[in-house]
Design a protein around this motif. Structure first.
Motif, PDB file in Angstrom:
ATOM      1  N   LEU A  72     -28.686  -8.982 -24.256  1.00 13.95           N
ATOM      2  CA  LEU A  72     -28.437  -9.082 -25.701  1.00 13.95           C
ATOM      3  C   LEU A  72     -27.114  -9.760 -26.013  1.00 13.95           C
ATOM      4  N   ASP A  73     -26.387 -10.144 -24.991  1.00  9.16           N
ATOM      5  CA  ASP A  73     -25.134 -10.876 -25.145  1.00  9.16           C
ATOM      6  C   ASP A  73     -24.144 -10.129 -26.048  1.00  9.16           C
ATOM      7  N   ARG A  74     -23.819  -8.933 -25.635  1.00  8.63           N
ATOM      8  CA  ARG A  74     -22.832  -8.139 -26.398  1.00  8.63           C
ATOM      9  C   ARG A  74     -22.089  -7.218 -25.444  1.00  8.63           C
ATOM     10  N   ASP A  75     -20.873  -6.860 -25.842  1.00  6.26           N
ATOM     11  CA  ASP A  75     -20.081  -5.922 -25.058  1.00  6.26           C
ATOM     12  C   ASP A  75     -20.501  -4.491 -25.387  1.00  6.26           C
ATOM     13  N   VAL A  76     -20.510  -3.646 -24.373  1.00  6.59           N
ATOM     14  CA  VAL A  76     -20.852  -2.240 -24.555  1.00  6.59           C
ATOM     15  C   VAL A  76     -19.860  -1.386 -23.774  1.00  6.59           C
ATOM     16  N   ALA A  77     -19.820  -0.096 -24.125  1.00  9.98           N
ATOM     17  CA  ALA A  77     -19.079   0.893 -23.335  1.00  9.98           C
ATOM     18  C   ALA A  77     -20.079   1.579 -22.428  1.00  9.98           C
ATOM     19  N   LEU A  78     -19.858   1.479 -21.120  1.00  9.40           N
ATOM     20  CA  LEU A  78     -20.786   2.052 -20.149  1.00  9.40           C
ATOM     21  C   LEU A  78     -20.127   3.274 -19.509  1.00  9.40           C
ATOM     22  N   LYS A  79     -20.726   4.435 -19.761  1.00  9.11           N
ATOM     23  CA  LYS A  79     -20.167   5.688 -19.240  1.00  9.11           C
ATOM     24  C   LYS A  79     -20.939   6.107 -17.998  1.00  9.11           C
TER      25      LYS A  79
END
Length: 750
Positions: A72-79
């Protein structure tokens, strides 16, 4: 559970590939004794469709990475959880619950969850990435207390977010500054370092139940629900009572931190924090920062109430009050009033031991006082107990008083140990109230007192009123000693009996009020104060008196006998002894009562004592009017209620209490040559007389009922057509006085 092959790799070495990291997690999950010292570093690796860029945060629960979603070409926070979080199935299930819970929430102030991987070797939760820092880090960087208005606006938004979660059936349970992220506020032009320049983003739903070890060491512990911000019900491990009210408490703790610069329950150790949280002893905001507006401090402290029922009913109510404050409107919250503060204080567990000690002390005091108070009979009336009465007293204390107090001491100790059955608690409660009311009614004369108290109404009223007050105090202590009241977060069943407790508390309060009323009625002087005569004769109370010869008294003829007196002390004393009638004083704890003795034809002596009393050192007008159909006593012109007793036998001292005067009321005839005494009932040659100590100014005998209605006494009495004698006494004449009618002479004896 599937156990992978053992690995020879040092668990402290960093993995070099994603596959190696995955194997490391699997090994940790399956190994019971492996000690994990560092979380795997996935920076630069690929997990699913996410490429890991860098670590943005870490704690005891896991590590949060900034990752890029290549699809999706987006930054995420991965926990990604730490291996030790996943050592058992229960904790793995809780991690899964967090993902599912957070995914249900869609609110601008709550970090949105995009995706979760819960079945693979490397579980993760992918959520929206917030570019700002956490509230905890921002507070640490600022190093100062926040502006009141900024704090109100910020907490209003956070409270609305929590309210939304509650409406979705989600309770956060771990609200703290570290779980609130800051997003830039694009709608206003605010100072860069002010709290108003940010909007809250709430994160970390679901892990609050993992709290175990320490206060703030998030590097090595699994603490969730940091004690510094958790509610008393969480600190007390009352899991069934942890609900929306717990989140409201935590919101109040965050607001407190913003306003004061420190959490409300700081302490040096984990357990010290838990103790402070359970007791709810937050320092008032005004003591730390006096410039905080009182309304905002009230809002904050209402959230921090120890009892959930004393907090806001919902986060919406909290948000509304913060909104009112921010807009300069009146808030709905108000500080606890005095009664609410007392109830809150009484519900603390420390009160149990104190109330139990007070119960035991009161029982011992009452038992001792019951014996010592018998001396008040002699002090108040001059009578001593006969041998028969003394035996009855000792028997009553052995058969009634001692078992009663022993029972109360025993149930108090059993209740303190939490071994007292519930039904015995209620029986004891009723028992205390019943005894208290009984002795108060005896003090009031409604129930007949024991024989040895009947001849001394003053001692009876005082003793039984004090004992009644002790029972009332014990009832209050017993209420405070109820363990159920200390369970601040009571279950529904205890809520249902709350109304019954309220009624019993009201009854106990009524006992206290009734006791105070009796004390006031019987101990406080009720006679009005008047200026007495300007001249009077002083008598020493030892040998001084006046004698009048041959006044005479016809059998049961009407009369009015009156005198102005000022007593120096409290004692039984005779002011005037005329034929079968004597008027004088009898001692009370706060002065004297008007005392009368009337000899009847059957040789019995009628003893009358007014309920009201008067102070020493004040002038008082005493009067008695008599005919065969009535007898009325007056103090300073006011008709008085009287206690009536019959002195049956002067040798044995036998006395019986009567509810009314005999009808018709006849008095003994006295031979015409009998003497009349002023200041005693005998002349100075007989030391057994009741001599008066003080001053006597005016004495008048009228051969009619002179007073029938209330009147204002004159300091100087005057002669009338029915006056038998009238003496105006003073200290100027030391030998004799001639009465105003000219018929009688009063000889002074000293």
């Amino acid at each position: 559970m599937i156990r992978p092959k053992s690995s020879e790799t040092d668990p402290t070495d960093e993995p070099t590939t994603v596959e190696e990291a995955s194997d490391r997690l699997a090994d940790a999950w399956s190994c019971d004794s492996l000690q994990i010292t560092a979380a795997p570093d996935f920076v630069g690796k690929q997990i699913g469709r996410y490429s890991i860029k860098r670590i943005v945060g870490s704690g005891g629960h896991g590590v949060v990475y900034l990752a890029h979603d290549q699809t999706l070409d987006r930054d995420v926070a991965l926990k990604i959880p730490r291996p030790e979080v996943l050592l058992n199935d229960d904790r793995r299930r809780r991690f899964d619950d967090e993902a599912r819970t957070a995914a249900r929430l869609d609110h601008p102030a709550i970090v949105k969850v995009y995706e979760a991987e819960l079945t693979g070797a490397i579980p993760y939760i992918a959520s929206a990435f917030c570019t700002g820092t956490s509230l905890a880090r921002w507070i640490g960087e600022q190093g100062k207390q926040c502006d009141c208005l900024d704090s109100a606006f910020f907490m209003n938004q956070l409270a609305l977010a929590v309210q939304y979660a509650h409406e979705q059936g989600v309770v956060h349970r771990d609200l703290k500054p570290g779980n609130v992220l800051l997003a830039t506020n694009e709608e206003g032009d605010f100072a860069k370092d002010s709290l108003r320049s940010f909007e809250p983003r709430l994160t970390d739903f679901g892990l609050a139940r993992l709290a175990e070890n320490c206060v703030e060491d998030t590097r090595s512990s699994l603490v969730v629900g940091t004690p510094l911000y958790m509610s008393p019900e969480q600190a007390s491990d009352q899991r069934t009572d942890v609900g929306p009210a717990s989140d409201i408490f935590s919101l109040g703790a965050i607001l407190y931190h913003l306003l004061t610069g420190a959490p409300p329950f700081e302490a040096e150790t984990y357990f010290a924090v838990l103790t402070r949280v359970r007791e709810g002893k937050a320092t008032p905001i005004a003591d730390i920062r006096p410039d905080v507006d009182r309304d905002l401090a009230t809002i904050c402290m209402k959230c921090l109430q120890n009892d959930p029922r004393d907090r806001y009913a919902s986060c919406k109510d909290l948000a509304d009050d913060l909104h009112r404050y921010a807009n300069g409107e009146s808030i709905l919250a108000r500080p606890l009033n005095a009664w609410q503060s007392v109830l809150r204080w009484s519900r603390q567990k420390a009160r149990i031991g104190e109330a139990t000690g007070a119960m035991i002390l009161i029982s011992i005091t009452r038992a001792v006082f019951g014996l010592i108070s018998l001396g008040m009979i002699h002090f108040a009336s001059g009578f001593s107990l006969t041998d028969t009465e003394l035996s009855e007293v000792l028997l009553a204390h052995a058969m009634i008083t001692a078992p009663t107090e022993a029972w109360l001491i025993w149930v108090s100790r059993m209740n303190y140990k939490r071994k007292l059955p519930n039904y015995l608690y209620w029986i004891t409660w009723v028992f205390i109230l019943a005894w208290g009311l009984t002795v108060l009614l005896i003090g009031a004369g409604v129930i007949q007192a024991p024989l040895w108290y009947q001849r001394s109404p003053g001692a009876r009223a005082m003793v039984f009123s004090i004992i009644g007050m002790l029972f009332a105090a014990q009832a209050v202590c017993w209420y405070v000693a109820d363990w159920n009241r200390t369970q601040e977060f009571a279950n529904q069943r205890r809520h249902q009996v709350g109304a019954s407790w309220g009624k019993l508390s009201s009854l106990a309060a009524a006992v206290v009020i009734f006791s105070a009323t009796l004390i006031y009625k019987y101990a406080a002087p009720t006679a009005k104060h008047f200026d007495g005569p300007t001249n009077a004769i002083s008598l020493d109370g030892k040998n001084d008196c006046l004698t009048i010869q041959s006044v005479g008294f016809g059998e049961s003829e009407p009369f009015t006998l009156e005198a102005w007196v000022r007593a120096d002390d409290s004692r039984k004393a005779i002011v005037v002894q005329h034929g079968p009638v004597a008027i004088g004083t009898v001692a009370t704890s706060n002065g004297n009562r008007f005392h009368m003795e009337l000899a009847q034809p059957n040789d019995e002596i009628l003893l009358l004592d007014t309920v009201a009393n008067f102070k020493n050192g004040q002038w008082v007008h005493l009067a008695i009017t008599y005919d065969q159909s009535s007898l009325v006593c007056f103090i300073n012109g006011e008709p008085q209620t009287i206690d009536i007793s019959i002195y049956e036998d002067t040798e044995s001292g036998s006395v019986r209490h009567e509810d009314s005067l005999p009808t018709p009321l006849k008095l003994r005839d006295i031979w015409p040559g009998a003497m009349t005494f002023i200041g005693s009932n005998h002349d100075s040659t007989q030391p057994t007389g009741y001599f008066f100590a003080g001053q006597i100014g005016e004495v008048r005998l009228s051969r009619s009922v002179f007073y029938r209605e209330p009147f204002v006494p004159s300091p100087t009495l005057s002669k009338n057509k029915d006056t038998a004698f009238l003496f105006h006494l003073n200290n100027q004449n030391d030998s004799h006085f001639i009465d105003e009618t000219g018929q009688f002479i009063a000889e002074v004896e000293r």
